[in-house]
Design a protein around this motif. Structure first.
Motif, mmCIF file in Angstrom:
data_model
loop_
_atom_site.group_PDB
_atom_site.id
_atom_site.type_symbol
_atom_site.label_atom_id
_atom_site.label_comp_id
_atom_site.label_asym_id
_atom_site.label_seq_id
_atom_site.Cartn_x
_atom_site.Cartn_y
_atom_site.Cartn_z
ATOM 1 N N PHE A 75 -67.578 14.940 39.190
ATOM 2 C CA PHE A 75 -66.464 14.196 38.667
ATOM 3 C C PHE A 75 -65.293 14.335 39.455
ATOM 4 O O PHE A 75 -64.423 13.375 39.311
ATOM 5 N N ALA A 76 -65.145 15.277 40.115
ATOM 6 C CA ALA A 76 -64.150 15.570 41.029
ATOM 7 C C ALA A 76 -64.200 14.520 42.168
ATOM 8 O O ALA A 76 -63.382 14.176 42.877
ATOM 9 N N GLN A 77 -65.136 13.924 42.660
ATOM 10 C CA GLN A 77 -65.728 13.072 43.575
ATOM 11 C C GLN A 77 -65.745 11.547 43.129
ATOM 12 O O GLN A 77 -66.417 10.747 43.709
ATOM 13 N N SER A 78 -65.507 11.397 41.574
ATOM 14 C CA SER A 78 -65.913 9.856 41.363
ATOM 15 C C SER A 78 -64.589 9.108 40.797
ATOM 16 O O SER A 78 -63.720 9.731 40.409
ATOM 17 N N ARG A 79 -64.779 7.984 41.254
ATOM 18 C CA ARG A 79 -63.479 7.029 40.871
ATOM 19 C C ARG A 79 -63.491 6.851 39.075
ATOM 20 O O ARG A 79 -62.414 6.665 38.518
ATOM 21 N N ASN A 80 -64.469 6.661 38.602
ATOM 22 C CA ASN A 80 -64.951 6.261 37.038
ATOM 23 C C ASN A 80 -65.884 7.428 36.644
ATOM 24 O O ASN A 80 -66.669 7.789 37.478
ATOM 25 N N GLY A 81 -65.553 7.701 35.462
ATOM 26 C CA GLY A 81 -66.421 8.665 34.793
ATOM 27 C C GLY A 81 -67.070 7.953 33.519
ATOM 28 O O GLY A 81 -66.526 7.245 32.810
ATOM 29 N N VAL A 82 -68.362 8.326 33.311
ATOM 30 C CA VAL A 82 -69.288 7.760 32.162
ATOM 31 C C VAL A 82 -69.766 9.067 31.599
ATOM 32 O O VAL A 82 -70.747 9.622 32.137
ATOM 33 N N ILE A 83 -69.396 9.576 30.315
ATOM 34 C CA ILE A 83 -69.478 10.902 29.954
ATOM 35 C C ILE A 83 -70.087 10.821 28.523
ATOM 36 O O ILE A 83 -69.401 10.195 27.665
ATOM 37 N N ASN A 84 -71.235 11.667 28.229
ATOM 38 C CA ASN A 84 -71.624 11.655 26.908
ATOM 39 C C ASN A 84 -70.794 12.751 26.180
ATOM 40 O O ASN A 84 -70.949 13.941 26.332
ATOM 41 N N THR A 85 -70.058 12.504 25.318
ATOM 42 C CA THR A 85 -68.794 13.189 24.681
ATOM 43 C C THR A 85 -69.549 13.855 23.544
ATOM 44 O O THR A 85 -68.867 14.663 22.898
ATOM 45 N N ASP A 86 -70.836 13.599 23.158
ATOM 46 C CA ASP A 86 -71.670 14.308 22.177
ATOM 47 C C ASP A 86 -71.666 15.625 22.610
ATOM 48 O O ASP A 86 -72.101 16.626 21.848
ATOM 49 N N CYS A 87 -71.986 15.808 23.942
ATOM 50 C CA CYS A 87 -72.242 17.169 24.268
ATOM 51 C C CYS A 87 -71.099 17.989 24.526
ATOM 52 O O CYS A 87 -69.885 17.694 24.986
ATOM 53 N N PRO A 88 -70.994 19.353 23.998
ATOM 54 C CA PRO A 88 -69.948 20.131 24.216
ATOM 55 C C PRO A 88 -69.561 20.479 25.129
ATOM 56 O O PRO A 88 -68.051 21.101 25.492
ATOM 57 N N PHE A 89 -70.137 20.397 26.464
ATOM 58 C CA PHE A 89 -69.706 20.650 27.724
ATOM 59 C C PHE A 89 -68.920 19.360 28.505
ATOM 60 O O PHE A 89 -68.581 19.577 29.677
ATOM 61 N N ARG A 104 -58.579 10.105 36.013
ATOM 62 C CA ARG A 104 -59.354 8.853 36.480
ATOM 63 C C ARG A 104 -59.884 8.201 35.192
ATOM 64 O O ARG A 104 -60.524 8.926 34.274
ATOM 65 N N PRO A 105 -60.233 6.868 35.240
ATOM 66 C CA PRO A 105 -60.873 6.320 34.151
ATOM 67 C C PRO A 105 -62.115 6.927 33.630
ATOM 68 O O PRO A 105 -63.100 7.218 34.380
ATOM 69 N N ILE A 106 -62.258 6.864 32.213
ATOM 70 C CA ILE A 106 -63.316 7.499 31.689
ATOM 71 C C ILE A 106 -64.071 6.382 30.638
ATOM 72 O O ILE A 106 -63.097 6.049 29.783
ATOM 73 N N LEU A 107 -65.301 6.331 30.514
ATOM 74 C CA LEU A 107 -65.933 5.606 29.619
ATOM 75 C C LEU A 107 -66.630 6.565 28.611
ATOM 76 O O LEU A 107 -67.867 7.112 29.309
ATOM 77 N N SER A 108 -66.402 6.896 27.380
ATOM 78 C CA SER A 108 -67.391 8.152 26.692
ATOM 79 C C SER A 108 -68.454 7.208 26.012
ATOM 80 O O SER A 108 -68.107 6.108 25.668
ATOM 81 N N TYR A 109 -69.638 7.823 25.792
ATOM 82 C CA TYR A 109 -70.476 7.314 24.898
ATOM 83 C C TYR A 109 -71.239 8.368 24.381
ATOM 84 O O TYR A 109 -70.974 9.648 24.187
ATOM 85 N N GLY A 110 -71.991 7.986 23.000
ATOM 86 C CA GLY A 110 -72.556 8.869 22.170
ATOM 87 C C GLY A 110 -72.927 8.291 20.804
ATOM 88 O O GLY A 110 -72.824 7.190 20.492
ATOM 89 N N MET A 111 -73.250 9.150 20.154
ATOM 90 C CA MET A 111 -73.806 8.769 18.512
ATOM 91 C C MET A 111 -72.540 9.055 17.771
ATOM 92 O O MET A 111 -72.501 8.514 16.280
ATOM 93 N N LYS A 112 -71.597 10.151 18.222
ATOM 94 C CA LYS A 112 -70.313 10.255 17.445
ATOM 95 C C LYS A 112 -69.323 9.298 18.135
ATOM 96 O O LYS A 112 -69.547 8.401 18.820
ATOM 97 N N PRO A 113 -68.197 9.377 17.385
ATOM 98 C CA PRO A 113 -67.071 8.437 17.467
ATOM 99 C C PRO A 113 -66.706 8.418 19.038
ATOM 100 O O PRO A 113 -66.555 9.470 19.772
ATOM 101 N N ALA A 135 -66.073 5.713 22.863
ATOM 102 C CA ALA A 135 -65.808 4.331 23.396
ATOM 103 C C ALA A 135 -67.232 3.380 23.259
ATOM 104 O O ALA A 135 -67.046 2.065 22.788
ATOM 105 N N LEU A 136 -68.142 3.998 23.398
ATOM 106 C CA LEU A 136 -69.622 3.106 23.373
ATOM 107 C C LEU A 136 -70.463 4.113 22.343
ATOM 108 O O LEU A 136 -71.248 4.983 22.806
ATOM 109 N N GLN A 137 -70.195 3.942 21.124
ATOM 110 C CA GLN A 137 -70.946 4.462 19.977
ATOM 111 C C GLN A 137 -72.020 3.811 19.544
ATOM 112 O O GLN A 137 -71.995 2.780 19.013
ATOM 113 N N ALA A 138 -73.178 4.309 19.734
ATOM 114 C CA ALA A 138 -74.412 3.723 18.863
ATOM 115 C C ALA A 138 -74.442 4.187 17.411
ATOM 116 O O ALA A 138 -74.494 5.100 16.983
ATOM 117 N N ILE A 139 -74.565 3.084 16.732
ATOM 118 C CA ILE A 139 -74.797 3.218 15.093
ATOM 119 C C ILE A 139 -76.345 2.714 14.628
ATOM 120 O O ILE A 139 -76.771 1.770 15.155
#
Length: 479
Positions: free
Chosen positions: A227-241, A252-261, A263-267
């Protein structure tokens, strides 16, 4: 190629200039041809500096050493010195092939589990949306939807000389986007030096590879290098790490995803035997691949496509056509009505995911057949034993690439976790016998999970690789 061109971006010292042009770059003395630059790498058990004479005898015209080197090197052979040959090799390899990665849009996927499926899903979505794609990872190398006939030495992420040769071939074929698995080993060993990723994707992080990294802190920091070498990040923020990955994005820009709240939350997620459905941004998505963890993989692929400005309607249409990956919840067809699955799960979290997924759609018993690899993280063996026994109705413990370890000792360590539960189990060291036994004990409605090897078609016993395919063996047993 001139020395100046080859070493662009590298701080180096010329001890002795080569007497002829460099026409090959390699770190493997067995691959040296006339005109080669032989790069000496210091490994855990092998030091490339010990193979200098072999390389020069095979035709190497130049040697790259690390730090000071006082050994004798044949007259006429060029000698270069750098502080770190692994780092230098990445830049030199890129230069040698004309920096092909700069002509490609790179998407790097890292994480303990889900890398392969996420790369496949991402590649399929982008290709179905009109992009010319390539894929590099555990299952192989593909360009424009076809398997590339390029052999490389490392399993998940190729070493720089192979990697940049692959990039160059993809450029020649007209590939625009390359989606690649980026392992923690590759990052720790500086294979990705000098590359810039348009998107870095983080799937998850659980215990694995501690035989190499030593601690979870080292493991997560190795992953975070992507991620230090990436222009954009797509990150599973359900993971504690995930916070470590976010920190390394440096704003730099990040798009978070997961089943918890996020940017891209699956319900409203529903998993079935034939696939999964979920709602995202008010729209229903139907993924024709089963498993809750595959919802996460689909979200990672969707997030990547969105980051690359693909419209959501196109993405949704493409998602309905996704296919599975060989060896990932791969059903073994048969006329007996038995549900037999082959899966690559070989970490505690991976095993938990596959058992829970199969449990959701199984009416009878879940029987789990698995082992643990030799010469790898020993601490996860009882953990995997306990997970399998806690979640399954019956377990069969067997060999899985014992390598140079005693298979019975590995199985005893796995058994320690199983004995803590009330689950019934058998120990059958021979993997073929274990698969036959597992299928013979099934009743209609049961599910058998054959875990650990997935797409692999070999079994490593001692230092020898023998042909062995879980899918083939299960087909034979079912027939």
């Amino acid at each position: 190629m001139t020395t100046t061109e080859l070493f662009a971006g590298v701080s180096y010292k010329v001890i002795r200039p080569p007497g002829s042009e460099i026409t090959q770059v390699t770190y493997d003395s067995r691959e040296v041809r006339a005109g080669a630059l032989f790069i000496c790498l210091r490994g855990l058990t092998v030091d490339g500096h010990d193979y200098i004479n072999k390389a020069t005898a095979a035709g190497a015209v130049a040697i790259l050493v690390e730090g000071e080197y006082n050994g004798d090197i044949a007259d006429g052979v060029g000698i270069f010195s750098v502080q770190n040959t692994r780092s230098a090799m990445a830049y030199i390899s890129a230069n040698f092939y004309g920096n092909p990665a700069q002509k490609l849009r790179l998407i790097g996927v890292t994480g303990t589990n889900g890398k392969t499926t996420t790369t496949y899903f991402t590649e399929e979505i982008l290709r179905l949306c009109g992009r010319k794609t390539g894929i590099i990872g555990t299952v192989g190398i593909r360009a424009l939807g076809e398997t590339m006939d390029i052999a490389f030495a490392t399993a998940t992420t190729p070493d720089p000389p192979e990697l940049h040769r692959i990039f160059a071939e993809m450029v020649r074929l007209g590939v625009q986007d390359v989606i690649m698995e980026v392992s923690s080993h590759a990052l720790a060993l500086l294979k990705m030096e000098g590359l810039t990723f348009e998107v870095g994707v983080f799937t998850n992080l659980t215990q694995d590879h501690l035989n190499f990294h030593g601690t979870m802190d080292n493991y997560k920091l190795a992953k975070a290098k992507l991620f230090a070498q990436s222009r954009n990040g797509v990150i599973n923020t359900d993971c504690p790490f995930s916070n470590v990955m976010v920190e390394h994005m440096g704003g730099r820009p990040i798009l978070s995803y997961g089943m918890k709240p996020s940017a891209l939350q699956a319900i409203h997620t529903e998993c079935r035997a034939d696939g999964s459905t979920f709602v995202l941004s008010g729209e229903s998505f139907d993924v024709p691949v089963s498993g809750r963890f595959n919802v996460y993989n689909a979200l990672a692929a969707i997030g990547t496509a969105r980051t690359l400005d693909v419209g959501m309607s196109k993405i949704r249409d493409a998602v309905t056509s996704l296919t599975g990956v060989p060896g990932r919840i791969q059903a073994v067809p048969n006329k007996h009505g038995l549900d037999v699955f082959v899966d690559y799960a070989h970490s505690p979290d991976g095993l938990e995911n596959i058992i829970n997924s199969i449990r959701e759609t199984t009416k009878g018993r879940v029987i789990t057949l698995f082992g643990c690899g030799g010469d790898r993280d020993k601490t996860k063996r009882p953990i995997m034993g306990k997970i399998a026994a806690t979640l399954s109705d019956f377990c069969i413990l067997t060999s899985d690439n014992p390598r140079t370890e005693n298979p019975s000792q590995i199985l005893s360590q796995v058994e320690e976790g199983v004995k803590d539960t009330s689950c019934g189990y058998k120990i059958i060291e021979n993997r073929r016998d274990a698969i036959f036994a597992g299928i013979s004990m099934m009743n209609k409605g049961d599910s058998l999970i054959i875990a650990g090897k997935g797409h692999e078609d070999y079994q490593i016993i001692g230092d020898t690789k023998h042909h062995f395919d879980d899918f083939e063996t299960a087909m034979e047993a079912l027939q």
